[in-house]
Design a protein around this motif. Structure first.
Motif, PDB file in Angstrom:
ATOM      1  N   VAL A 304       0.667  -1.283   0.046  1.00  0.00           N
ATOM      2  CA  VAL A 304      -0.188  -0.118   0.017  1.00  0.00           C
ATOM      3  C   VAL A 304       0.850   1.480  -0.049  1.00  0.00           C
ATOM      4  O   VAL A 304       0.514   2.177  -0.712  1.00  0.00           O
ATOM      5  CB  VAL A 304      -1.091   0.187   1.079  1.00  0.00           C
ATOM      6  N   CYS A 305       1.929   1.404   0.770  1.00  0.00           N
ATOM      7  CA  CYS A 305       2.740   2.464   0.884  1.00  0.00           C
ATOM      8  C   CYS A 305       3.369   2.778  -0.555  1.00  0.00           C
ATOM      9  O   CYS A 305       4.062   1.770  -1.132  1.00  0.00           O
ATOM     10  CB  CYS A 305       3.861   2.191   1.763  1.00  0.00           C
ATOM     11  N   PRO A 306       3.290   3.767  -0.968  1.00  0.00           N
ATOM     12  CA  PRO A 306       3.839   4.268  -2.421  1.00  0.00           C
ATOM     13  C   PRO A 306       5.390   4.517  -2.408  1.00  0.00           C
ATOM     14  O   PRO A 306       5.771   4.951  -3.490  1.00  0.00           O
ATOM     15  CB  PRO A 306       3.103   5.481  -2.749  1.00  0.00           C
ATOM     16  N   ASP A 307       6.069   4.532  -1.309  1.00  0.00           N
ATOM     17  CA  ASP A 307       7.365   4.911  -1.406  1.00  0.00           C
ATOM     18  C   ASP A 307       8.360   3.798  -1.805  1.00  0.00           C
ATOM     19  O   ASP A 307       8.205   2.755  -1.485  1.00  0.00           O
ATOM     20  CB  ASP A 307       7.781   5.438   0.304  1.00  0.00           C
ATOM     21  N   PRO A 308       9.566   4.288  -2.383  1.00  0.00           N
ATOM     22  CA  PRO A 308      10.434   3.531  -3.137  1.00  0.00           C
ATOM     23  C   PRO A 308      11.178   2.489  -2.018  1.00  0.00           C
ATOM     24  O   PRO A 308      11.333   1.299  -2.530  1.00  0.00           O
ATOM     25  CB  PRO A 308      11.484   4.278  -3.747  1.00  0.00           C
ATOM     26  N   GLU A 309      11.065   2.836  -0.781  1.00  0.00           N
ATOM     27  CA  GLU A 309      11.933   1.875   0.024  1.00  0.00           C
ATOM     28  C   GLU A 309      10.835   0.344   0.284  1.00  0.00           C
ATOM     29  O   GLU A 309      11.261  -0.652   0.889  1.00  0.00           O
ATOM     30  CB  GLU A 309      12.297   2.371   1.708  1.00  0.00           C
ATOM     31  N   PHE A 310       9.655   0.672  -0.001  1.00  0.00           N
ATOM     32  CA  PHE A 310       8.564  -0.582   0.044  1.00  0.00           C
ATOM     33  C   PHE A 310       8.667  -1.410  -1.090  1.00  0.00           C
ATOM     34  O   PHE A 310       7.998  -2.410  -1.225  1.00  0.00           O
ATOM     35  CB  PHE A 310       7.374  -0.300   0.517  1.00  0.00           C
ATOM     36  N   LEU A 323      -5.205  -2.527  -5.776  1.00  0.00           N
ATOM     37  CA  LEU A 323      -6.011  -1.974  -4.778  1.00  0.00           C
ATOM     38  C   LEU A 323      -7.246  -1.340  -5.503  1.00  0.00           C
ATOM     39  O   LEU A 323      -8.589  -1.519  -4.888  1.00  0.00           O
ATOM     40  CB  LEU A 323      -5.451  -0.862  -4.134  1.00  0.00           C
ATOM     41  N   SER A 324      -7.165  -0.834  -6.638  1.00  0.00           N
ATOM     42  CA  SER A 324      -8.331  -0.022  -7.246  1.00  0.00           C
ATOM     43  C   SER A 324      -9.200  -1.238  -7.767  1.00  0.00           C
ATOM     44  O   SER A 324     -10.347  -0.948  -7.727  1.00  0.00           O
ATOM     45  CB  SER A 324      -7.749   0.660  -8.793  1.00  0.00           C
ATOM     46  N   LEU A 325      -8.742  -2.341  -8.276  1.00  0.00           N
ATOM     47  CA  LEU A 325      -9.568  -3.405  -8.697  1.00  0.00           C
ATOM     48  C   LEU A 325     -10.340  -3.938  -7.331  1.00  0.00           C
ATOM     49  O   LEU A 325     -11.704  -4.271  -7.502  1.00  0.00           O
ATOM     50  CB  LEU A 325      -8.855  -4.523  -9.158  1.00  0.00           C
ATOM     51  N   ALA A 326      -9.554  -4.222  -6.299  1.00  0.00           N
ATOM     52  CA  ALA A 326     -10.177  -4.716  -5.057  1.00  0.00           C
ATOM     53  C   ALA A 326     -11.243  -3.970  -4.356  1.00  0.00           C
ATOM     54  O   ALA A 326     -12.426  -4.116  -3.837  1.00  0.00           O
ATOM     55  CB  ALA A 326      -9.190  -4.937  -3.955  1.00  0.00           C
ATOM     56  N   LEU A 327     -10.856  -2.534  -4.372  1.00  0.00           N
ATOM     57  CA  LEU A 327     -11.701  -1.663  -3.550  1.00  0.00           C
ATOM     58  C   LEU A 327     -12.886  -0.929  -4.605  1.00  0.00           C
ATOM     59  O   LEU A 327     -13.904  -0.179  -3.878  1.00  0.00           O
ATOM     60  CB  LEU A 327     -11.032  -0.521  -3.198  1.00  0.00           C
ATOM     61  N   GLY A 328     -12.706  -0.938  -5.825  1.00  0.00           N
ATOM     62  CA  GLY A 328     -13.680  -0.520  -6.795  1.00  0.00           C
ATOM     63  C   GLY A 328     -13.828   0.892  -6.915  1.00  0.00           C
ATOM     64  O   GLY A 328     -14.722   1.579  -7.349  1.00  0.00           O
ATOM     65  N   ILE A 329     -12.651   1.841  -6.523  1.00  0.00           N
ATOM     66  CA  ILE A 329     -12.583   3.107  -6.852  1.00  0.00           C
ATOM     67  C   ILE A 329     -11.129   3.492  -7.497  1.00  0.00           C
ATOM     68  O   ILE A 329     -10.267   2.752  -7.320  1.00  0.00           O
ATOM     69  CB  ILE A 329     -12.743   3.826  -5.465  1.00  0.00           C
ATOM     70  N   PRO A 330     -11.033   4.619  -8.319  1.00  0.00           N
ATOM     71  CA  PRO A 330      -9.785   4.993  -8.925  1.00  0.00           C
ATOM     72  C   PRO A 330      -8.619   5.276  -7.947  1.00  0.00           C
ATOM     73  O   PRO A 330      -9.080   5.847  -6.730  1.00  0.00           O
ATOM     74  CB  PRO A 330     -10.267   6.083  -9.685  1.00  0.00           C
ATOM     75  N   MET A 331      -7.541   4.972  -8.069  1.00  0.00           N
ATOM     76  CA  MET A 331      -6.470   5.200  -7.325  1.00  0.00           C
ATOM     77  C   MET A 331      -5.547   6.204  -7.893  1.00  0.00           C
ATOM     78  O   MET A 331      -5.237   6.280  -8.887  1.00  0.00           O
ATOM     79  CB  MET A 331      -5.485   4.053  -6.656  1.00  0.00           C
ATOM     80  N   PRO A 332      -4.939   7.109  -7.068  1.00  0.00           N
ATOM     81  CA  PRO A 332      -4.017   7.993  -7.707  1.00  0.00           C
ATOM     82  C   PRO A 332      -2.762   7.316  -8.283  1.00  0.00           C
ATOM     83  O   PRO A 332      -2.423   6.373  -7.853  1.00  0.00           O
ATOM     84  CB  PRO A 332      -3.599   9.024  -6.550  1.00  0.00           C
ATOM     85  N   ASP A 333      -1.839   8.090  -9.308  1.00  0.00           N
ATOM     86  CA  ASP A 333      -0.781   7.515  -9.561  1.00  0.00           C
ATOM     87  C   ASP A 333       0.283   7.355  -8.332  1.00  0.00           C
ATOM     88  O   ASP A 333       0.689   8.470  -8.191  1.00  0.00           O
ATOM     89  CB  ASP A 333      -0.341   8.354 -10.752  1.00  0.00           C
ATOM     90  N   PRO A 334       0.812   6.321  -7.949  1.00  0.00           N
ATOM     91  CA  PRO A 334       1.595   6.500  -6.952  1.00  0.00           C
ATOM     92  C   PRO A 334       2.789   6.999  -7.157  1.00  0.00           C
ATOM     93  O   PRO A 334       3.806   7.304  -6.155  1.00  0.00           O
ATOM     94  CB  PRO A 334       1.705   4.750  -6.478  1.00  0.00           C
ATOM     95  N   LEU A 335       3.583   7.071  -8.362  1.00  0.00           N
ATOM     96  CA  LEU A 335       4.469   7.586  -8.727  1.00  0.00           C
ATOM     97  C   LEU A 335       4.536   8.997  -8.936  1.00  0.00           C
ATOM     98  O   LEU A 335       5.498   9.758  -8.209  1.00  0.00           O
ATOM     99  CB  LEU A 335       5.265   6.980  -9.984  1.00  0.00           C
ATOM    100  N   ALA A 336       3.509   9.627  -9.183  1.00  0.00           N
ATOM    101  CA  ALA A 336       3.268  11.034  -9.477  1.00  0.00           C
ATOM    102  C   ALA A 336       2.949  11.686  -8.078  1.00  0.00           C
ATOM    103  O   ALA A 336       3.188  12.857  -8.033  1.00  0.00           O
ATOM    104  CB  ALA A 336       2.192  11.350 -10.574  1.00  0.00           C
TER     105      ALA A 336
END
Length: 338
Positions: A304-310, A323-336
């Motif tokens: 879930v954490c968007p940071d590179p150390e993960f 996550l978007s598929l499981a939760l059914g809502i759009p997710m932000p671009d984690p890299l942007a």
């Protein structure tokens, strides 16, 4: 003389048997398990909930926390139809859920991601995790749900790992919770038989000493990038597993709301089959949904954490797609959004 020795030996044996029986009673029955019944005091208004959040955030400013180690409130400015309370994972911080909170806020939810007790501290080698207790977790979760009740007409809960155990407790203990999302909840660690865990949990809770282990033994104390804590307390793990012991004593089909269980086939640290069996026992069949993250996604326990150390960028992007598929809502671009 021989008769006296036999009598003494017999008494010693009876004492030893009594001690073993007492130890078995303590470790294999709930005789000394703490009472984790909810103590609800739901906030009656949005203003009261926000005042409580402001007080938490102000108190956190007085603590030696990581720069992004504190609680997160993603609010719309008014009471919403649905409020979401998110419980982050053990030895992690609310920051890992900042993009998930944003995604739900963009859908019109008020979102509260409170910092777990003893978490978020700037000292990456802190011993504070040893102080965590299951009673403290129960109080923490109660207060978080109380706040959620003021933020929205309906309360939903989400949790990852240890936070997933808290979320499942909330689903079972608080009737305000209408829907719960469990992401690889820590209810039975991978590699352990389900019958082993209760005794280990009780032994760790009662132990006067603690033990720590490295999350990444090959890195040891050097595994401190970003928001990562390099080690974990076994007593801290036992605090979360204490929630599981309480859940196992609850009546079948007693959870009122619906539950989405997100399994991750690539995560061997969690006993996913045990999780699903427990959820299906506690939740009526028509209110359970299971989403399976496929093995081919190659996702770790905390994706879930968007940071590179993960994880590498491609893995993080795939995690948010799942996550978007499981939760059914759009997710932000984690890299942007870093």
């Amino acid at each position: 003389m021989a008769r006296r020795r036999r009598k003494v030996l017999r008494r010693v044996l009876w004492v030893l048997l009594a001690l073993l029986a007492a130890l078995a009673l303590v470790l294999f029955t709930p005789v000394l398990d703490p009472d984790l019944t909810a103590r609800p005091e739901p906030d009656g208004s949005y203003a009261k909930a926000v005042a409580g959040i402001d007080a938490v955030l102000a108190a956190e400013k007085q603590l030696p926390l990581l720069a992004r180690g504190g609680s997160i409130a993603a609010l719309t400015g008014a009471r919403s139809p649905v409020a979401l309370v998110i419980f982050h994972g053990y030895t992690n911080t609310p920051d890992g859920f900042r993009l998930v909170a944003k995604a739900y806020r963009d859908q019109g939810y008020n979102v509260w991601v409170p910092r777990l007790p003893h978490h978020g501290l700037a000292d990456k080698m802190t011993d504070e995790f040893s102080r965590l207790t299951v009673e403290e977790l129960r109080t923490f979760a109660d207060q978080a749900i109380d706040t959620g009740a003021g933020l929205g007409d309906q309360v939903q809960v989400m949790g990852l790992s240890g936070g997933g155990a808290l979320a499942m407790w909330a689903a079972a203990a608080r009737p305000e919770v209408a829907h719960t999302v469990l992401i690889s909840p820590l209810l039975n660690p991978g590699g352990y038989a389900s019958w082993e865990v209760p005794a280990m949990t009780r032994a760790l809770r009662l132990s006067p000493v603690d033990s720590y282990a490295w999350w990444a033994p090959e890195k040891g104390a050097d595994n401190v990038a970003g928001m990562v804590y390099p080690r974990y307390s076994l007593k801290g793990i036992a605090a979360f597993l204490g929630l599981r012991l309480w859940l196992e004593r609850q009546p079948a089909a007693s959870v009122r709301g619906s539950v989405l269980l997100v399994r991750n086939a690539g995560d061997a640290s969690i006993d996913h089959d045990f999780n699903e069996q427990l959820v299906r026992r506690l939740v009526p069949p028509d209110r359970v949904q299971v989403y399976q993250v496929p093995l081919e996604a190659h996702l770790p326990h905390d994706y879930v954490c968007p940071d590179p150390e993960f994880g590498p960028d491609a893995q993080i992007v795939e995690g948010y797609r799942q996550l978007s598929l499981a939760l059914g809502i759009p997710m932000p671009d984690p890299l942007a959004e870093r």
